[in-house]
Design an enzyme around this catalytic site. Structure first.
Site, PDB file in Angstrom:
ATOM      1  N   CYS A 115      37.488  41.978  40.388  1.00 49.16           N
ATOM      2  CA  CYS A 115      38.464  42.006  41.474  1.00 49.16           C
ATOM      3  C   CYS A 115      37.865  42.696  42.705  1.00 49.16           C
ATOM      4  O   CYS A 115      36.927  42.190  43.311  1.00 49.16           O
ATOM      5  CB  CYS A 115      39.763  42.662  40.993  1.00 49.16           C
ATOM      6  N   HIS A 219      40.848  39.761  36.107  1.00 50.14           N
ATOM      7  CA  HIS A 219      40.723  41.038  35.393  1.00 50.14           C
ATOM      8  C   HIS A 219      40.429  40.810  33.906  1.00 50.14           C
ATOM      9  O   HIS A 219      41.340  40.904  33.073  1.00 50.14           O
ATOM     10  CB  HIS A 219      42.014  41.868  35.559  1.00 50.14           C
ATOM     11  N   GLU A 221      39.110  42.729  31.856  1.00 49.80           N
ATOM     12  CA  GLU A 221      39.316  43.937  31.016  1.00 49.80           C
ATOM     13  C   GLU A 221      40.705  43.929  30.380  1.00 49.80           C
ATOM     14  O   GLU A 221      40.914  44.576  29.346  1.00 49.80           O
ATOM     15  CB  GLU A 221      39.089  45.217  31.849  1.00 49.80           C
TER      16      GLU A 221
END
Ligand code: MN
Length: 246
Positions: A115, A219, A221
């Site tokens: 990001c 994202h 993660e």
């Protein structure tokens, strides 16, 4: 070393409403830490510092880097005046991370940008951003996800088949999440756009020659626990980091 040291850049804030009100604090969301552990690396948090010798020491001691998400990048860094829709800017973090990208690149260390991380890598290497994609006529997809479940998938992305990113993900079209109002406008020299949303918004860039460097606008993660292709981004970073250890 079996568990390469992966530095994760952090956000900073001014503490409010408790005993240390007014003091600074450095932090990062735990999903980044968990993703590096899951991928076989050793996560270490990187506080933003402005001392050149300290930044160099950080880069020399680590094997790879995750540039994490966070606030908007200062548009002056890519030659633009601040737009009325520009969000919060953290100048200390921008200055630090710009230098970190440059030094890590010079020392051949692999990096994954997520990001804002993809955006700061792009800006540090000479590219530019859209300060607010919502105002663009071409932006016809909602890129600020409004899911109750923060780990839900949100829009599709098409991956450049011949790219390093496609090799990592093992797919040429997939669903990603989306928590951004800025996006890459011009890729930095030496970088290629390797993923786009259906409305053309840049969703990933990668370095064509040099240390392994991929920046994704989504994202991973938040997705690495349940999606093998997203975990593969972190696993590849860790593998590349292992490869740089003499
Ligand atoms: Mn998006």
């Amino acid at each position: 070393m079996n568990k390469p040291l992966i530095g994760i850049t952090c956000n900073t804030t001014i503490i409010e409403g408790e005993v240390f009100t007014g003091r600074g604090r450095t932090f990062v969301n735990s999903d980044y830490v968990a993703s590096i552990v899951r991928a076989g690396g050793t996560p270490l948090l990187l506080p933003p510092v402005l001392d050149e010798a300290v930044i160099k020491a950080q880069v020399e001691s680590l094997d790879g880097f995750v540039f994490s998400g966070g606030p908007d990048v200062d548009p002056l860094l890519y030659g633009e005046e601040p737009d009325s829709q520009l969000g919060v800017v953290n100048h200390e973090r921008d200055t630090y991370e710009k230098r970190l990208v440059q030094l890590a690149g010079e020392l051949g260390k692999p990096m994954l940008g997520i990001c804002r991380g993809a955006q700061i890598i792009n800006v540090a290497c000479g590219g530019s951003l859209y300060q607010d994609i919502v105002k663009l006529d071409a932006c016809t997809i909602k890129h600020m996800q409004s899911s109750v479940q923060r780990d839900a998938l949100w829009h599709s992305a098409v991956i450049e088949p011949a790219s390093k990113l496609a090799a990592v993900l093992g797919e040429h079209k997939l669903l990603v999440n989306s928590y951004h109002h800025q996006a890459i406008k011009t890729p930095a020299p030496g970088f290629a756009v390797v993923a786009r949303a259906q409305d053309g918004t840049v969703e990933a860039v990668e370095r064509e020659v040099g240390p392994w460097t991929i920046g994704v606008q989504w994202h991973p993660e938040l997705l690495s626990a349940n999606h093998a292709s997203m975990l593969a981004l972190f696993e590849t970073l860790v593998r590349e980091a292992r490869g740089t250890i003499a």
